[in-house]
Design an enzyme around this catalytic site. Sequence first.
Site, PDB file in Angstrom:
ATOM      1  N   GLY A  45     145.466  91.360  69.670  1.00  0.00           N
ATOM      2  CA  GLY A  45     146.679  91.876  70.278  1.00  0.00           C
ATOM      3  C   GLY A  45     146.885  91.204  71.624  1.00  0.00           C
ATOM      4  O   GLY A  45     145.926  90.726  72.229  1.00  0.00           O
ATOM      5  N   GLN A  50     149.901  90.465  80.146  1.00  0.00           N
ATOM      6  CA  GLN A  50     148.688  89.624  80.120  1.00  0.00           C
ATOM      7  C   GLN A  50     149.011  88.135  80.202  1.00  0.00           C
ATOM      8  O   GLN A  50     148.101  87.312  80.341  1.00  0.00           O
ATOM      9  CB  GLN A  50     147.891  89.882  78.841  1.00  0.00           C
ATOM     10  CG  GLN A  50     147.349  91.291  78.740  1.00  0.00           C
ATOM     11  CD  GLN A  50     146.500  91.427  77.497  1.00  0.00           C
ATOM     12  OE1 GLN A  50     147.006  91.727  76.426  1.00  0.00           O
ATOM     13  NE2 GLN A  50     145.203  91.188  77.635  1.00  0.00           N
ATOM     14  N   CYS A  98     139.030  92.972  75.896  1.00  0.00           N
ATOM     15  CA  CYS A  98     140.391  92.666  76.330  1.00  0.00           C
ATOM     16  C   CYS A  98     140.391  91.261  76.911  1.00  0.00           C
ATOM     17  O   CYS A  98     139.497  90.915  77.674  1.00  0.00           O
ATOM     18  CB  CYS A  98     140.816  93.688  77.396  1.00  0.00           C
ATOM     19  SG  CYS A  98     142.474  93.424  78.037  1.00  0.00           S
ATOM     20  N   LEU A  99     141.389  90.459  76.535  1.00  0.00           N
ATOM     21  CA  LEU A  99     141.451  89.084  77.042  1.00  0.00           C
ATOM     22  C   LEU A  99     141.558  89.058  78.568  1.00  0.00           C
ATOM     23  O   LEU A  99     141.182  88.080  79.191  1.00  0.00           O
ATOM     24  CB  LEU A  99     142.630  88.335  76.417  1.00  0.00           C
ATOM     25  CG  LEU A  99     142.562  88.128  74.896  1.00  0.00           C
ATOM     26  CD1 LEU A  99     143.831  87.455  74.402  1.00  0.00           C
ATOM     27  CD2 LEU A  99     141.334  87.335  74.495  1.00  0.00           C
ATOM     28  N   HIS A 140     145.792 100.480  72.769  1.00  0.00           N
ATOM     29  CA  HIS A 140     145.261  99.572  73.789  1.00  0.00           C
ATOM     30  C   HIS A 140     146.375  98.688  74.363  1.00  0.00           C
ATOM     31  O   HIS A 140     146.519  98.564  75.580  1.00  0.00           O
ATOM     32  CB  HIS A 140     144.141  98.716  73.168  1.00  0.00           C
ATOM     33  CG  HIS A 140     143.584  97.667  74.088  1.00  0.00           C
ATOM     34  ND1 HIS A 140     142.254  97.627  74.443  1.00  0.00           N
ATOM     35  CD2 HIS A 140     144.174  96.611  74.714  1.00  0.00           C
ATOM     36  CE1 HIS A 140     142.057  96.591  75.263  1.00  0.00           C
ATOM     37  NE2 HIS A 140     143.197  95.955  75.425  1.00  0.00           N
ATOM     38  N   GLU A 141     147.176  98.087  73.473  1.00  0.00           N
ATOM     39  CA  GLU A 141     148.227  97.170  73.929  1.00  0.00           C
ATOM     40  C   GLU A 141     149.335  97.918  74.661  1.00  0.00           C
ATOM     41  O   GLU A 141     149.850  97.444  75.672  1.00  0.00           O
ATOM     42  CB  GLU A 141     148.820  96.382  72.749  1.00  0.00           C
ATOM     43  CG  GLU A 141     147.835  95.481  72.022  1.00  0.00           C
ATOM     44  CD  GLU A 141     147.052  94.562  72.959  1.00  0.00           C
ATOM     45  OE1 GLU A 141     147.592  94.147  74.001  1.00  0.00           O
ATOM     46  OE2 GLU A 141     145.883  94.261  72.637  1.00  0.00           O
ATOM     47  N   HIS A 144     148.812  98.471  78.305  1.00  0.00           N
ATOM     48  CA  HIS A 144     149.086  97.342  79.200  1.00  0.00           C
ATOM     49  C   HIS A 144     150.495  97.412  79.785  1.00  0.00           C
ATOM     50  O   HIS A 144     150.735  96.955  80.895  1.00  0.00           O
ATOM     51  CB  HIS A 144     148.941  96.011  78.449  1.00  0.00           C
ATOM     52  CG  HIS A 144     147.519  95.537  78.321  1.00  0.00           C
ATOM     53  ND1 HIS A 144     146.731  95.257  79.410  1.00  0.00           N
ATOM     54  CD2 HIS A 144     146.755  95.274  77.233  1.00  0.00           C
ATOM     55  CE1 HIS A 144     145.538  94.838  79.004  1.00  0.00           C
ATOM     56  NE2 HIS A 144     145.517  94.855  77.677  1.00  0.00           N
TER      57      HIS A 144
HETATM   58 NI    NI Z   1     143.887  94.273  76.524  1.00  0.00          NI
END
Ligand code: NI
Length: 185
Positions: A45, A50, A98-99, A140-141, A144
């Site tokens: 995702g 991000q 998470c990236l 999660h996404e 953000h």
């Molecule tokens: Ni993330």
Amino acid sequence: MKYPVTVYGDPLLRKTAKKIDKDSEGLNEIIENMWETMYYSDGVGLAAPQVGLSIRLFLVDGTTGADEEPELKDFKKVFINPEIIETTGEEWVMNEGCLSLPEIREDVTRPDVVRIKYFDENFIEHEKEFKGFAGRVIQHEYDHLDGVLFIDYLSPLRKRLLKSKLSNIAHGKVRPHYRIKAPAK
Ligand code: NI
């Protein structure tokens, strides 16, 4: 074009992202670039903040998990201006990454089911329920877009134990295989 990934320490990750106008220019290109960035970074995702864009957009592709969870076979989607209507079901723990938090993985507790309203890449509105891994990734996404990171759910003790790792990320002392945005000096 791949975007550099915004990492912990960048204030943009803590902002509430803005709604997207149906006629906003360049949206298709942004989505294309986000797919490219997500696949290159091995993410399931990716949310627009991000990649330095404070807009309410995220995309997911969990189709590789379809061997274990057949429902995931069409779990490749774009979410524009999403709104979580409710979360239900039993809470369960999953080890999340998470990236934007390279080299950190922690157990996070979240409810199983999420009901969400969103527009797809063609600005068609949907309302759907997702559970299991899909529900997890969406929660999660979605976070953000509201400036929330999974580390925010950890106990004060776990957070304390991560302090030096987080500081390294914020100071650009991590080298994931994907390009990250240089932290502000
Ligand atoms: Ni993330």
